[in-house]
Design a protein around this motif. Structure first.
Motif, mmCIF file in Angstrom:
data_model
loop_
_atom_site.group_PDB
_atom_site.id
_atom_site.type_symbol
_atom_site.label_atom_id
_atom_site.label_comp_id
_atom_site.label_asym_id
_atom_site.label_seq_id
_atom_site.Cartn_x
_atom_site.Cartn_y
_atom_site.Cartn_z
ATOM 1 N N PHE A 51 -42.092 1.643 25.909
ATOM 2 C CA PHE A 51 -43.545 1.520 25.981
ATOM 3 C C PHE A 51 -44.177 2.821 25.481
ATOM 4 O O PHE A 51 -44.083 3.862 26.134
ATOM 5 N N GLU A 52 -44.827 2.739 24.338
ATOM 6 C CA GLU A 52 -45.421 3.926 23.725
ATOM 7 C C GLU A 52 -46.462 4.531 24.665
ATOM 8 O O GLU A 52 -47.190 3.823 25.357
ATOM 9 N N GLY A 53 -46.510 5.851 24.676
ATOM 10 C CA GLY A 53 -47.477 6.545 25.516
ATOM 11 C C GLY A 53 -47.010 6.782 26.939
ATOM 12 O O GLY A 53 -47.740 7.363 27.740
ATOM 13 N N GLN A 54 -45.794 6.336 27.264
ATOM 14 C CA GLN A 54 -45.221 6.541 28.586
ATOM 15 C C GLN A 54 -43.889 7.259 28.447
ATOM 16 O O GLN A 54 -43.199 7.099 27.436
ATOM 17 N N PRO A 55 -43.486 8.055 29.434
ATOM 18 C CA PRO A 55 -42.158 8.689 29.380
ATOM 19 C C PRO A 55 -41.065 7.625 29.320
ATOM 20 O O PRO A 55 -41.158 6.599 29.999
ATOM 21 N N PHE A 56 -40.047 7.886 28.509
ATOM 22 C CA PHE A 56 -38.979 6.901 28.364
ATOM 23 C C PHE A 56 -37.729 7.588 27.841
ATOM 24 O O PHE A 56 -37.802 8.374 26.895
#
Length: 381
Positions: A155-160
């Motif tokens: 999920f772009e914009g979230q830590p992963f």
């Protein structure tokens, strides 16, 4: 008269099989002396020593309890943070344990035999009925799967991040099959965390290895073993929602962005009441008064419809021993305090329905206990 100590005179009848073991399954070791009559044995694991008695000359010990004790000194906490935005590979010592086991067998005549075994463990667990497929011994992606191909949703914009086990320090080359882009990363022996994003998707990994929206097929190769794995990354656009991270059954961390709509429930409980019935009727205002309440908030959230691969990953949430709720805005670098520990409420959850092509999970998460106004702490009476 001194005793004689001999080495390599112990027969191992049974031991855990595999180069890397799941720490939360049985790890049974059976052994005995090559010659002579055994009186007792000492098994030393770290700072712990166990004294065993033989059964028809054979000693038995299940290492699971002591291994998980040594392995989990931090209660499953995730302490890895992206401290430099341009970095994206970090070793995680909390997810890997290599443990030496020292054996000593003492015979009735006083002679002692010794042996040493060393086993490597992941913070994982396997079931008696699980998919059978060939596992690469040099490199493994620690996400749930039914075969050597791994599927994750980013999920772009979230830590992963993706957790990667390596049997030795080595270079791993990532190749984007669609456009031929390559990137070589260095991993250490043990578990390494490859952060596709620290929250800021314009820096770090995607600055040098951009991903398309939709499915990205990435092949992992090493110079010694060639192709060691294929990772399918489904990238989704920046959006709002309840974002969770949890320790999965494969011994790595998984993530999912749940829908932005949810049901919030507040459950309250009175702490104590104090008798206040000391007045005439015309003066009385109350017979008792409360010392305050405790309050607990829970959220009923929705995963949205999941594919088979996504369902396999998200289903591990329900039995995970550690779940975090992300409390930060999209496109922001995260810190450890942005992750708040929560629990999945106890109960029965439908995790599979073979009549349906897609499944939606609706877990209930219990948030951290609310701060409330209480009289003198509320619990001294």
């Amino acid at each position: 008269m001194g005793f004689t100590e001999k080495t390599m005179a112990i027969t191992i009848y049974k031991e855990p099989q595999g180069t890397i073991l799941p720490a939360y399954n049985n790890a049974i070791l059976e052994f005995g002396p090559d010659t002579g009559t055994a009186a007792r044995a000492l098994v030393t694991v770290g700072d712990y020593t166990f004294e065993l008695s033989p059964n028809e000359g054979v000693f038995y010990i299940n290492l699971k309890e002591v291994i998980t004790l040594l392995f989990n000194q931090n209660a499953f906490a995730d302490t890895v943070v992206v401290d430099v935005a341009s970095n994206y590979v970090f070793p995680d010592a909390n997810l890997y344990l290599e443990q030496e086991i020292n054996l000593k067998v003492i015979l009735y005549n006083g002679d002692t035999f010794t042996n040493t075994r060393t086993y490597a463990f992941l913070k994982s667990v396997q079931q008696q009925i699980h998919p059978l497929y060939t596992v690469d011994e040099t490199l493994q992606l620690l996400t749930p799967s039914t075969d050597s191909a791994k599927y994750i949703t980013y999920f772009e914009g979230q830590p992963f991040d993706v957790s990667i086990y390596a049997n030795a320090a080595q270079e791993v080359t990532l190749t984007h099959v669609a456009n031929g882009t390559t990137l070589t990363i260095n991993v250490l022996k043990g578990v390494n965390r490859l952060f596709l994003s620290s929250g800021e998707s314009t820096q770090g990994f995607e600055a040098v290895f951009p991903l398309y929206y939709g499915i990205n097929q990435i092949e992992l190769t090493t110079t010694t073993a060639g192709l060691v794995g294929t990772l399918f990354v489904t990238k989704k656009e920046v959006n709002c929602g309840v974002y969770l991270k949890w320790l999965n059954a494969s011994g790595g961390w998984s993530y999912w962005r749940f829908k932005p709509y949810y049901e919030e429930t507040l459950k309250t409980k009175t702490l104590n009441t104090i008798n206040n019935d000391f007045y005439n009727l015309e003066e009385a205002q109350s017979g008792t008064f409360s010392t305050g309440k405790e309050a607990e908030v829970s959220l009923k959230i929705s995963s949205g419809f999941l594919s088979e691969e996504e369902k396999r990953v998200v289903a591990t949430l329900f039995s995970s021993p550690k779940v975090y709720y992300y409390h930060n805005n999209p496109e922001q670098a995260f810190s450890l305090t942005d992750w708040k520990e929560v629990e999945i409420a106890q109960g029965s959850y439908m995790v599979n329905n073979t009549r349906l092509r897609k499944t939606e999970f609706r877990p209930v998460i219990t948030m951290p206990m609310q701060y409330t106004q209480t009289y003198a702490g509320g619990s001294i009476f």
